[in-house]
Design a protein around this motif. Structure first.
Motif, PDB file in Angstrom:
ATOM      1  N   UNK A 129       0.836  -1.202   0.000  1.00  0.00           N
ATOM      2  CA  UNK A 129       0.000   0.000   0.000  1.00  0.00           C
ATOM      3  C   UNK A 129       0.871   1.253   0.000  1.00  0.00           C
ATOM      4  N   UNK A 130       1.949   1.218   0.759  1.00  0.00           N
ATOM      5  CA  UNK A 130       2.840   2.377   0.808  1.00  0.00           C
ATOM      6  C   UNK A 130       3.442   2.647  -0.575  1.00  0.00           C
ATOM      7  N   UNK A 131       3.985   1.603  -1.180  1.00  0.00           N
ATOM      8  CA  UNK A 131       4.664   1.781  -2.462  1.00  0.00           C
ATOM      9  C   UNK A 131       3.709   2.147  -3.584  1.00  0.00           C
ATOM     10  N   UNK A 132       2.455   1.724  -3.482  1.00  0.00           N
ATOM     11  CA  UNK A 132       1.476   2.079  -4.518  1.00  0.00           C
ATOM     12  C   UNK A 132       1.104   3.559  -4.479  1.00  0.00           C
ATOM     13  N   UNK A 133       1.589   4.291  -3.468  1.00  0.00           N
ATOM     14  CA  UNK A 133       1.436   5.750  -3.467  1.00  0.00           C
ATOM     15  C   UNK A 133       2.340   6.402  -4.517  1.00  0.00           C
ATOM     16  N   UNK A 256       0.508   5.953   4.093  1.00  0.00           N
ATOM     17  CA  UNK A 256       1.215   5.406   2.937  1.00  0.00           C
ATOM     18  C   UNK A 256       2.208   6.371   2.292  1.00  0.00           C
ATOM     19  N   UNK A 257       1.730   7.451   1.686  1.00  0.00           N
ATOM     20  CA  UNK A 257       2.647   8.399   1.047  1.00  0.00           C
ATOM     21  C   UNK A 257       3.551   9.075   2.065  1.00  0.00           C
ATOM     22  N   UNK A 258       3.027   9.353   3.248  1.00  0.00           N
ATOM     23  CA  UNK A 258       3.840   9.985   4.293  1.00  0.00           C
ATOM     24  C   UNK A 258       5.036   9.107   4.656  1.00  0.00           C
ATOM     25  N   UNK A 259       4.816   7.794   4.723  1.00  0.00           N
ATOM     26  CA  UNK A 259       5.906   6.883   5.084  1.00  0.00           C
ATOM     27  C   UNK A 259       6.905   6.712   3.939  1.00  0.00           C
ATOM     28  N   UNK A 260       6.435   6.781   2.701  1.00  0.00           N
ATOM     29  CA  UNK A 260       7.368   6.742   1.568  1.00  0.00           C
ATOM     30  C   UNK A 260       8.296   7.950   1.636  1.00  0.00           C
ATOM     31  N   UNK A 261       7.731   9.138   1.896  1.00  0.00           N
ATOM     32  CA  UNK A 261       8.542  10.353   1.974  1.00  0.00           C
ATOM     33  C   UNK A 261       9.595  10.229   3.077  1.00  0.00           C
ATOM     34  N   UNK A 366     -10.374  -0.018  -0.625  1.00  0.00           N
ATOM     35  CA  UNK A 366      -9.294   0.871  -1.089  1.00  0.00           C
ATOM     36  C   UNK A 366      -8.693   1.633   0.084  1.00  0.00           C
ATOM     37  N   UNK A 367      -7.504   2.183  -0.119  1.00  0.00           N
ATOM     38  CA  UNK A 367      -6.902   3.066   0.884  1.00  0.00           C
ATOM     39  C   UNK A 367      -6.658   4.430   0.259  1.00  0.00           C
ATOM     40  N   UNK A 368      -6.578   5.450   1.096  1.00  0.00           N
ATOM     41  CA  UNK A 368      -6.216   6.786   0.632  1.00  0.00           C
ATOM     42  C   UNK A 368      -4.700   6.915   0.710  1.00  0.00           C
ATOM     43  N   UNK A 369      -4.066   7.202  -0.412  1.00  0.00           N
ATOM     44  CA  UNK A 369      -2.597   7.268  -0.431  1.00  0.00           C
ATOM     45  C   UNK A 369      -2.065   8.377   0.465  1.00  0.00           C
ATOM     46  N   UNK A 370      -2.797   9.498   0.553  1.00  0.00           N
ATOM     47  CA  UNK A 370      -2.287  10.637   1.315  1.00  0.00           C
ATOM     48  C   UNK A 370      -2.715  10.677   2.764  1.00  0.00           C
ATOM     49  N   UNK A 371      -3.596   9.765   3.174  1.00  0.00           N
ATOM     50  CA  UNK A 371      -4.116   9.793   4.547  1.00  0.00           C
ATOM     51  C   UNK A 371      -3.061   9.335   5.546  1.00  0.00           C
TER      52      UNK A 371
END
Length: 429
Positions: A129-133, A256-261, A366-371
């Protein structure tokens, strides 16, 4: 199971486990195969799982049970690669993005990392889920693509194929709806059947301990870690485990996106100290288990790990330079007094991030990528009344109220700094 073996009466096996009588190898092998093939009814396997939940499995039963689950599917073989392999498995936590910087870091040191990962369910995040951001990145690879990427890039993070331990997929779904998830033998066989079938030569287990972890207390975590290490070694996989803290979320981001950053920050030579410490600790264990003498700290500082990250993301269709999704709405949680943060409950933060849309209730959701949640103050940090402690992110502002309710009591502020907690509690193996 050999075709010559006769079938058994499932109810006899249920009664045996109910009464604490061990099953023999033939019974276990037949049971797992028959259940996978649909010859054992779900209600019968439910009853057996509950009997195991209460009475456990002997070490001999567990070893056979795990082998039988592996034998329902394919076993991958990486012996043709030009370098040794090592993998890491985490039992799941809040803010646990360690796989993202770890896989390219270990690959940069000369060890191939076939990281077959999963999606999140409930308050623990999923690596895929993280990487799919990341725009364009794809999780599903064929075996041929996976082997080619391991040879060319050195690291791959992808979804496990349906051919690996199909018995586990079926049994896991059953345990999830029958209250039999929290069984150490069933957890250990679930994790290790997939990891052994995956074919890695060395395996490092990150067994989390604390409120945000599956294992809330150290004794249970230690028992699970020891059980998995024994299963791995019995199967010829060089296996060790670290017990690591999950009373507080890892790092300063959950979602997800927060952890990728945050992972990219680590690869760039920055990032939160606890994330860097655990990434390096696991990297050293993976390299040692694979028999490779290299300094992961140097690979991080030199930019070599970042180079592998960029190649790994690109190889799976992603754009490592693409802007990451940001949630449309934010809300801050502020300190209600002057003092020092003495506690930040991992479970409360994890459930709140899930409420905001970072996680899912069912596998198909589904998940929200930016949440997710940004953490501005961790235990030991001094705050003044009104200072932001957390920032909540979501696309759907009606989610703020339930998330804030989950965070009630999750933040503790006192007068004296808490005693520091070690990131790595112990090593087993």
């Amino acid at each position: 199971m050999s075709t010559e073996q006769s079938s058994f009466a499932v109810v006899d096996l249920i009664r045996a486990k109910r009464d604490g009588t061990p099953l023999n190898d033939d019974q276990i092998r037949w049971l797992i195969r028959a259940y996978t093939d649909g010859a054992v009814a779900e209600e019968q396997m439910s009853a057996l799982a509950m009997a195991i939940f209460f009475n456990g499995l002997t070490p001999a039963e567990l070893a056979t049970w795990t082998r039988a689950m592996i034998d329902t599917g394919e076993r991958m073989d990486f012996s043709g690669l030009s370098r040794p392999t090592a993998d890491k498995h985490s039992t799941g936590g809040v803010g646990d993005k360690i796989t993202l910087p770890l896989a390219p870091l270990v690959a940069a040191c000369g060890v191939a990392v076939p990281q077959l990962s999963g999606r999140g369910l409930g308050h623990t995040g999923g690596t895929l889920d993280k990487l799919e951001a990341i725009g364009g990145w794809r999780a599903s690879l064929s075996n041929a693509e996976l082997f080619a990427q391991l040879e060319d890039v050195g690291a791959v993070i992808s979804a496990a194929g349906a051919g690996l331990a199909p018995a586990d997929k079926k049994l896991y779904a059953l345990r999830d709806v029958t209250g039999t998830v929290e069984s150490i033998p069933l957890i250990a066989s679930s994790i290790m059947s997939k990891k052994i079938a995956e074919g890695t030569g060395a395996l490092v287990l990150d067994v989390k301990v604390g409120s945000g972890a599956f294992m809330k207390d150290e004794a249970s975590a230690r028992e699970l870690a020891s059980t998995m290490v024994e299963l791995g070694r019995a199967a010829g996989v060089n296996t060790v485990a670290l017990l690591t803290d999950m009373a507080t979320p890892l790092g300063r981001s959950v979602g997800n996106a927060l952890e990728v950053a945050e992972s990219v920050e680590v690869l760039a030579g920055g990032g939160p100290a606890d994330v860097v410490e655990l990434t390096l600790a696991l990297a050293r264990e993976m390299l040692a288990a694979a028999g490779v003498a290299a300094d992961p700290e140097h690979a991080l500082a030199s930019g070599a790990a970042m180079d592998v990250w960029r190649s790994m993301i690109s190889a799976q269709g992603g754009d490592p330079d693409a802007a990451l999704p940001r949630a449309r709405e934010t809300e801050q949680v502020r300190a209600d007094r002057d003092g020092v943060v003495t506690g930040l409950d991992a479970l409360g933060v994890g459930v709140a991030a899930w409420r905001l849309g970072a996680g899912r209730t069912r596998k198909e959701d589904p998940v929200q990528a930016g949440a997710g949640i940004e953490i501005h103050a961790r235990p030991g940090d001094r705050v003044a009344a009104g200072d932001p402690v957390l920032t909540l992110h979501t696309d759907t502002p009606e989610r703020f109220a339930p998330a804030l309710a989950d965070l009630s009591g999750a933040i503790a502020i006192g007068d004296a700094a808490p005693h520091p907690r070690p990131v790595v509690i112990d090593r087993i193996g």
